[in-house]
Design an enzyme around this catalytic site. Structure first.
Site, PDB file in Angstrom:
ATOM      1  N   GLU A  67       0.841  -1.207   0.000  1.00 58.51           N
ATOM      2  CA  GLU A  67       0.000   0.000   0.000  1.00 58.51           C
ATOM      3  C   GLU A  67       0.873   1.252   0.000  1.00 58.51           C
ATOM      4  O   GLU A  67       2.108   1.181   0.092  1.00 58.51           O
ATOM      5  CB  GLU A  67      -0.947  -0.058   1.201  1.00 58.51           C
ATOM      6  CG  GLU A  67      -1.865  -1.271   1.100  1.00 58.51           C
ATOM      7  CD  GLU A  67      -2.898  -1.358   2.218  1.00 58.51           C
ATOM      8  OE1 GLU A  67      -2.780  -0.634   3.220  1.00 58.51           O
ATOM      9  OE2 GLU A  67      -3.823  -2.176   2.056  1.00 58.51           O
ATOM     10  N   ASN A  68       0.202   2.404  -0.116  1.00 57.06           N
ATOM     11  CA  ASN A  68       0.921   3.665  -0.222  1.00 57.06           C
ATOM     12  C   ASN A  68       0.107   4.763   0.455  1.00 57.06           C
ATOM     13  O   ASN A  68      -1.134   4.708   0.439  1.00 57.06           O
ATOM     14  CB  ASN A  68       1.131   3.995  -1.713  1.00 57.06           C
ATOM     15  CG  ASN A  68       2.119   5.112  -1.915  1.00 57.06           C
ATOM     16  OD1 ASN A  68       1.795   6.288  -1.818  1.00 57.06           O
ATOM     17  ND2 ASN A  68       3.345   4.749  -2.199  1.00 57.06           N
ATOM     18  N   CYS A  70      -0.420   7.547  -0.614  1.00 63.07           N
ATOM     19  CA  CYS A  70      -1.310   7.988  -1.693  1.00 63.07           C
ATOM     20  C   CYS A  70      -2.126   6.734  -2.054  1.00 63.07           C
ATOM     21  O   CYS A  70      -1.696   5.903  -2.854  1.00 63.07           O
ATOM     22  CB  CYS A  70      -0.490   8.488  -2.873  1.00 63.07           C
ATOM     23  SG  CYS A  70      -1.513   9.046  -4.236  1.00 63.07           S
ATOM     24  N   TYR A  71      -3.270   6.561  -1.375  1.00 62.17           N
ATOM     25  CA  TYR A  71      -3.964   5.268  -1.317  1.00 62.17           C
ATOM     26  C   TYR A  71      -4.115   4.552  -2.662  1.00 62.17           C
ATOM     27  O   TYR A  71      -3.960   3.344  -2.747  1.00 62.17           O
ATOM     28  CB  TYR A  71      -5.363   5.438  -0.716  1.00 62.17           C
ATOM     29  CG  TYR A  71      -5.401   5.847   0.734  1.00 62.17           C
ATOM     30  CD1 TYR A  71      -4.253   5.841   1.529  1.00 62.17           C
ATOM     31  CD2 TYR A  71      -6.602   6.238   1.320  1.00 62.17           C
ATOM     32  CE1 TYR A  71      -4.299   6.223   2.861  1.00 62.17           C
ATOM     33  CE2 TYR A  71      -6.659   6.612   2.655  1.00 62.17           C
ATOM     34  CZ  TYR A  71      -5.501   6.610   3.426  1.00 62.17           C
ATOM     35  OH  TYR A  71      -5.561   6.973   4.733  1.00 62.17           O
ATOM     36  N   GLU A  78      -1.500 -10.315  -5.956  1.00 59.78           N
ATOM     37  CA  GLU A  78      -1.491 -11.107  -7.195  1.00 59.78           C
ATOM     38  C   GLU A  78      -0.741 -10.369  -8.294  1.00 59.78           C
ATOM     39  O   GLU A  78       0.038 -10.953  -9.039  1.00 59.78           O
ATOM     40  CB  GLU A  78      -2.931 -11.370  -7.676  1.00 59.78           C
ATOM     41  CG  GLU A  78      -3.817 -12.108  -6.698  1.00 59.78           C
ATOM     42  CD  GLU A  78      -4.571 -11.187  -5.762  1.00 59.78           C
ATOM     43  OE1 GLU A  78      -3.977 -10.205  -5.268  1.00 59.78           O
ATOM     44  OE2 GLU A  78      -5.748 -11.451  -5.504  1.00 59.78           O
ATOM     45  N   CYS A 110      -9.581  -9.304  -6.665  1.00 58.71           N
ATOM     46  CA  CYS A 110     -10.331  -8.133  -7.118  1.00 58.71           C
ATOM     47  C   CYS A 110     -10.449  -8.148  -8.644  1.00 58.71           C
ATOM     48  O   CYS A 110      -9.738  -8.896  -9.338  1.00 58.71           O
ATOM     49  CB  CYS A 110      -9.663  -6.844  -6.637  1.00 58.71           C
ATOM     50  SG  CYS A 110      -8.214  -6.356  -7.594  1.00 58.71           S
ATOM     51  N   CYS A 113      -7.218  -7.547 -10.622  1.00 55.45           N
ATOM     52  CA  CYS A 113      -6.299  -8.698 -10.646  1.00 55.45           C
ATOM     53  C   CYS A 113      -6.820  -9.785 -11.572  1.00 55.45           C
ATOM     54  O   CYS A 113      -6.034 -10.475 -12.223  1.00 55.45           O
ATOM     55  CB  CYS A 113      -6.094  -9.243  -9.237  1.00 55.45           C
ATOM     56  SG  CYS A 113      -5.028  -8.171  -8.255  1.00 55.45           S
TER      57      CYS A 113
HETATM   58  N1  THU Z   1      -5.921  -6.897  -2.032  1.00 54.81           N
HETATM   59  C1  THU Z   1      -5.058  -7.748  -2.666  1.00 54.81           C
HETATM   60  O1  THU Z   1      -3.843  -7.693  -2.487  1.00 54.81           O
HETATM   61  N2  THU Z   1      -5.609  -8.669  -3.509  1.00 54.81           N
HETATM   62  C2  THU Z   1      -6.940  -8.817  -3.753  1.00 54.81           C
HETATM   63  O2  THU Z   1      -7.322  -9.556  -4.636  1.00 54.81           O
HETATM   64  C3  THU Z   1      -7.891  -8.082  -2.927  1.00 54.81           C
HETATM   65  C4  THU Z   1      -7.349  -6.889  -2.226  1.00 54.81           C
HETATM   66  C5  THU Z   1      -5.339  -5.882  -1.147  1.00 54.81           C
HETATM   67  C6  THU Z   1      -5.390  -4.490  -1.692  1.00 54.81           C
HETATM   68  C7  THU Z   1      -5.315  -3.681  -0.416  1.00 54.81           C
HETATM   69  O3  THU Z   1      -3.946  -3.511  -0.059  1.00 54.81           O
HETATM   70  C8  THU Z   1      -5.989  -4.555   0.619  1.00 54.81           C
HETATM   71  O4  THU Z   1      -6.030  -5.859   0.070  1.00 54.81           O
HETATM   72  C9  THU Z   1      -7.392  -4.104   0.972  1.00 54.81           C
HETATM   73  O5  THU Z   1      -8.169  -3.947  -0.154  1.00 54.81           O
END
Ligand code: THU
Length: 165
Positions: A67-68, A70-71, A78, A110, A113
């Site tokens: 994460e960052n 800057c969201y 993945e 998500c 991905c």
């Molecule tokens: N996240 C993933 O890394 N993979 C996914 O398929 C779902 C979400 C992460 C993104 C963010 O850092 C955190 O989970 C919350 O959404």
């Protein structure tokens, strides 16, 4: 701990090409996704995700979410695993396992991905896991049906609009 910066051979003798993974290989892949989850950098969401990607040559690449402040610049686990593989010259994949801390549901990738996976084919497998190691398997095609992919950019399929511009 896996030296995740290096390609790693996983069960090289028993799986080649598009053969189904053995239960033992799936277990290892999920284990490595759980190890990758420990590296998650997620100070904002506190939602840890790990991924372990197996190439057709039985090389393993792992990734975690990063994460960052800057969201919107955060990257999913993945996508990190896939980008690591592609940047090392691997673009043909057998399977990816995903791990999170959700205990009552399988972590589901998500939409972004899913599209990122689909770039490298629709018929490889995604193992959605729980922390206890249980899992469900879905193909990329099941996760993203009627998808748009590289083949759709084939210019032979595009209407000739050359006179209009
Ligand atoms: N996240 C993933 O890394 N993979 C996914 O398929 C779902 C979400 C992460 C993104 C963010 O850092 C955190 O989970 C919350 O959404």
């Amino acid at each position: 701990m896996l030296p995740s910066h290096l390609p790693h051979l996983l069960n090289g003798y028993s799986n080649c090409g598009l053969q189904r993974l053995t239960k033992e290989t799936v277990k290892k892949l999920i284990h490595y996704s759980q190890e990758a989850k420990k590296q998650a950098y997620c100070p904002y969401s506190k939602f840890r995700v790990g991924a372990a990607l197996l190439t057709v040559d039985n090389c393993l690449f792992t990734g975690c979410n990063v994460e960052n402040a800057c969201y919107n610049l955060g990257v999913c686990a993945e996508r990190n695993a896939i980008s690591k593989a592609v940047s090392e010259g691997y673009t043909a994949f057998k399977a990816i396992a995903i791990a999170s801390d959700l205990s009552d549901q399988f972590i589901s990738p998500c939409g972004g991905c899913r599209q990122f996976m689909r770039e490298f084919g629709s018929s490889w497998d995604v193992y959605l896991s729980k922390p206890d190691g249980s899992y469900t398997k879905m193909s990329v095609n099941q996760l993203l049906p009627a998808s748009f992919g590289p083949e759709d950019l084939d210019m032979k399929k595009v209407l000739d609009i050359s006179n209009e511009y």
